[in-house]
Design a protein around this motif. Structure first.
Motif, PDB file in Angstrom:
ATOM      1  N   ALA A  44       0.851  -1.192   0.000  1.00  0.00           N
ATOM      2  CA  ALA A  44       0.000   0.000   0.000  1.00  0.00           C
ATOM      3  C   ALA A  44       0.888   1.243   0.000  1.00  0.00           C
ATOM      4  N   GLY A  45       0.557   2.196  -0.863  1.00  0.00           N
ATOM      5  CA  GLY A  45       1.363   3.408  -0.975  1.00  0.00           C
ATOM      6  C   GLY A  45       0.545   4.590  -1.432  1.00  0.00           C
ATOM      7  N   PRO A  46       1.205   5.641  -1.882  1.00  0.00           N
ATOM      8  CA  PRO A  46       0.501   6.870  -2.270  1.00  0.00           C
ATOM      9  C   PRO A  46      -0.519   6.672  -3.382  1.00  0.00           C
ATOM     10  N   LEU A  47      -0.289   5.707  -4.259  1.00  0.00           N
ATOM     11  CA  LEU A  47      -1.182   5.537  -5.408  1.00  0.00           C
ATOM     12  C   LEU A  47      -2.297   4.521  -5.166  1.00  0.00           C
ATOM     13  N   ASN A  48      -2.335   3.905  -3.983  1.00  0.00           N
ATOM     14  CA  ASN A  48      -3.457   3.009  -3.663  1.00  0.00           C
ATOM     15  C   ASN A  48      -3.842   3.121  -2.187  1.00  0.00           C
ATOM     16  N   PRO A  49      -4.159   4.336  -1.726  1.00  0.00           N
ATOM     17  CA  PRO A  49      -4.559   4.497  -0.326  1.00  0.00           C
ATOM     18  C   PRO A  49      -5.916   3.857  -0.064  1.00  0.00           C
ATOM     19  N   LEU A  62      -5.114  16.302  -8.017  1.00  0.00           N
ATOM     20  CA  LEU A  62      -5.668  16.542  -6.676  1.00  0.00           C
ATOM     21  C   LEU A  62      -4.716  17.411  -5.852  1.00  0.00           C
ATOM     22  N   HIS A  63      -3.428  17.169  -5.990  1.00  0.00           N
ATOM     23  CA  HIS A  63      -2.455  17.990  -5.255  1.00  0.00           C
ATOM     24  C   HIS A  63      -2.481  19.427  -5.735  1.00  0.00           C
ATOM     25  N   ASP A  64      -2.563  19.615  -7.044  1.00  0.00           N
ATOM     26  CA  ASP A  64      -2.607  20.973  -7.598  1.00  0.00           C
ATOM     27  C   ASP A  64      -3.856  21.718  -7.123  1.00  0.00           C
ATOM     28  N   LYS A  65      -4.949  20.992  -6.948  1.00  0.00           N
ATOM     29  CA  LYS A  65      -6.217  21.632  -6.572  1.00  0.00           C
ATOM     30  C   LYS A  65      -6.361  21.818  -5.070  1.00  0.00           C
ATOM     31  N   LEU A  66      -5.874  20.853  -4.281  1.00  0.00           N
ATOM     32  CA  LEU A  66      -6.142  20.859  -2.844  1.00  0.00           C
ATOM     33  C   LEU A  66      -4.936  21.201  -1.981  1.00  0.00           C
ATOM     34  N   GLY A  67      -3.734  21.105  -2.534  1.00  0.00           N
ATOM     35  CA  GLY A  67      -2.538  21.358  -1.725  1.00  0.00           C
ATOM     36  C   GLY A  67      -2.121  20.128  -0.952  1.00  0.00           C
ATOM     37  N   ALA A  68      -1.357  20.334   0.122  1.00  0.00           N
ATOM     38  CA  ALA A  68      -0.833  19.225   0.906  1.00  0.00           C
ATOM     39  C   ALA A  68      -1.972  18.475   1.592  1.00  0.00           C
ATOM     40  N   PRO A  69      -1.981  17.137   1.536  1.00  0.00           N
ATOM     41  CA  PRO A  69      -3.087  16.378   2.141  1.00  0.00           C
ATOM     42  C   PRO A  69      -3.131  16.496   3.658  1.00  0.00           C
ATOM     43  N   GLN A  70      -1.970  16.759   4.293  1.00  0.00           N
ATOM     44  CA  GLN A  70      -1.928  16.860   5.754  1.00  0.00           C
ATOM     45  C   GLN A  70      -2.725  18.059   6.270  1.00  0.00           C
ATOM     46  N   ARG A  91      -6.854  12.622   1.022  1.00  0.00           N
ATOM     47  CA  ARG A  91      -6.472  12.846   2.426  1.00  0.00           C
ATOM     48  C   ARG A  91      -5.700  11.652   2.987  1.00  0.00           C
ATOM     49  N   ALA A  92      -6.079  10.455   2.538  1.00  0.00           N
ATOM     50  CA  ALA A  92      -5.420   9.241   3.038  1.00  0.00           C
ATOM     51  C   ALA A  92      -3.964   9.143   2.596  1.00  0.00           C
ATOM     52  N   THR A  93      -3.587   9.853   1.543  1.00  0.00           N
ATOM     53  CA  THR A  93      -2.193   9.797   1.089  1.00  0.00           C
ATOM     54  C   THR A  93      -1.247  10.470   2.077  1.00  0.00           C
ATOM     55  N   ALA A  94      -1.807  11.229   3.038  1.00  0.00           N
ATOM     56  CA  ALA A  94      -0.961  11.861   4.058  1.00  0.00           C
ATOM     57  C   ALA A  94      -0.213  10.814   4.882  1.00  0.00           C
ATOM     58  N   LEU A  95      -0.745   9.594   4.925  1.00  0.00           N
ATOM     59  CA  LEU A  95      -0.082   8.515   5.648  1.00  0.00           C
ATOM     60  C   LEU A  95       1.185   8.050   4.941  1.00  0.00           C
ATOM     61  N   TYR A  96       1.269   8.303   3.649  1.00  0.00           N
ATOM     62  CA  TYR A  96       2.369   7.760   2.849  1.00  0.00           C
ATOM     63  C   TYR A  96       3.353   8.815   2.344  1.00  0.00           C
ATOM     64  N   ILE A  97       2.975  10.081   2.407  1.00  0.00           N
ATOM     65  CA  ILE A  97       3.824  11.154   1.887  1.00  0.00           C
ATOM     66  C   ILE A  97       4.036  12.188   2.988  1.00  0.00           C
ATOM     67  N   SER A  98       5.278  12.585   3.220  1.00  0.00           N
ATOM     68  CA  SER A  98       5.574  13.588   4.236  1.00  0.00           C
ATOM     69  C   SER A  98       5.083  14.960   3.779  1.00  0.00           C
ATOM     70  N   PRO A  99       4.895  15.904   4.713  1.00  0.00           N
ATOM     71  CA  PRO A  99       4.406  17.241   4.331  1.00  0.00           C
ATOM     72  C   PRO A  99       5.250  17.931   3.256  1.00  0.00           C
ATOM     73  N   THR A 103       9.755  12.490   1.512  1.00  0.00           N
ATOM     74  CA  THR A 103       9.826  11.164   2.121  1.00  0.00           C
ATOM     75  C   THR A 103       8.528  10.429   1.839  1.00  0.00           C
ATOM     76  N   VAL A 104       8.658   9.203   1.349  1.00  0.00           N
ATOM     77  CA  VAL A 104       7.486   8.396   0.990  1.00  0.00           C
ATOM     78  C   VAL A 104       7.631   7.027   1.643  1.00  0.00           C
ATOM     79  N   GLN A 105       6.518   6.475   2.089  1.00  0.00           N
ATOM     80  CA  GLN A 105       6.576   5.123   2.631  1.00  0.00           C
ATOM     81  C   GLN A 105       5.532   4.224   1.973  1.00  0.00           C
ATOM     82  N   PHE A 106       5.882   2.953   1.915  1.00  0.00           N
ATOM     83  CA  PHE A 106       4.964   1.908   1.473  1.00  0.00           C
ATOM     84  C   PHE A 106       4.743   0.967   2.642  1.00  0.00           C
TER      85      PHE A 106
END
Length: 208
Positions: A44-49, A62-70, A91-99, A103-106
């Motif tokens: 599970a990662g940024p592209l399948n939250p 979505l990032h361009d429209k909404l900004g940082a998910p955090q 919003r769920a991608t905030a778990l996988y991408i740092s502000p 830094t990205v996690q899977f």
């Protein structure tokens, strides 16, 4: 299914040269490499939250429209122009991408089984090797592996290394002192062997 990742995941962490938003295709490549390694049941990662799938183009939009998910509120603003489902996925991608996006996690489920088992602990060197392969493939300067299984592996490795160093030194010192006290070279050997056997028996019982 991603239940095995959400309950007790093993995390693959990648440190990037530039924010992930500049190259989301690299995240698709990274996830593919992890999935095809044969080490994981799911990734599970940024592209399948939350088990859903986002394309790099969708996530970029979505990032361009909404900004940082955090920074997003729990409910979508009235003027967001994004459907509620897409908003919550983003919003769920905030778990996988740092502000800062660097830094990205899977979150992965180990094919070896529950992270608390010996089988999972023993597969950690292969997992770290695979993480290094992924980091090289996407030109990430740093990577790491986190979770229960890596922690248990590191503790076990350090403990085994310390035992291999400390026990011989202790035996030599104790044998020397016994030889001085008993004024004999043979008697201390019997004592050391008996103590060693007692230790190994206690260790075996503890493991069992």
């Amino acid at each position: 299914p991603i239940s095995d990742t959400s309950a007790n995941p093993t995390n693959i962490i990648l440190q990037l040269k530039k924010p992930v938003w500049n190259d989301l295709q690299a995240m698709q490549e990274a996830r593919g490499l992890l999935l095809h390694s044969g080490l994981f049941t799911s990734v599970a990662g940024p592209l399948n939250p939350n088990g859903a799938t986002l394309t790099p183009a969708q996530l970029t939009a979505l990032h361009d429209k909404l900004g940082a998910p955090q920074a997003l509120p729990a409910a979508p603003p009235a003027n967001s122009g994004v459907p509620a489902v897409g908003y919550q996925l983003y919003r769920a991608t905030a778990l996988y991408i740092s502000p800062d996006g660097r830094t990205v996690q899977f979150e992965t489920g180990l094919k070896a089984g529950d992270p608390s088992t010996t089988a999972a602990m023993n597969v950690i060197p292969a997992v770290r090797t695979q993480a290094a392969i992924v980091a090289r493939a996407i030109l990430a300067p740093g990577f790491g592996v986190g979770g229960q299984a890596p922690a248990l592996y590191d503790i076990s490795s350090i403990s085994n290394s310390d035992l291999a160093t400390v026990i011989p030194i202790a035996i030599v010192i104790i044998g020397f002192l016994l030889a001085l006290v008993m004024r004999s070279l043979v008697a201390p050997l019997y004592l050391i062997v008996s103590v060693g056997l007692s230790y190994l028996a206690a260790l075996g019982l503890s493991v069992l």
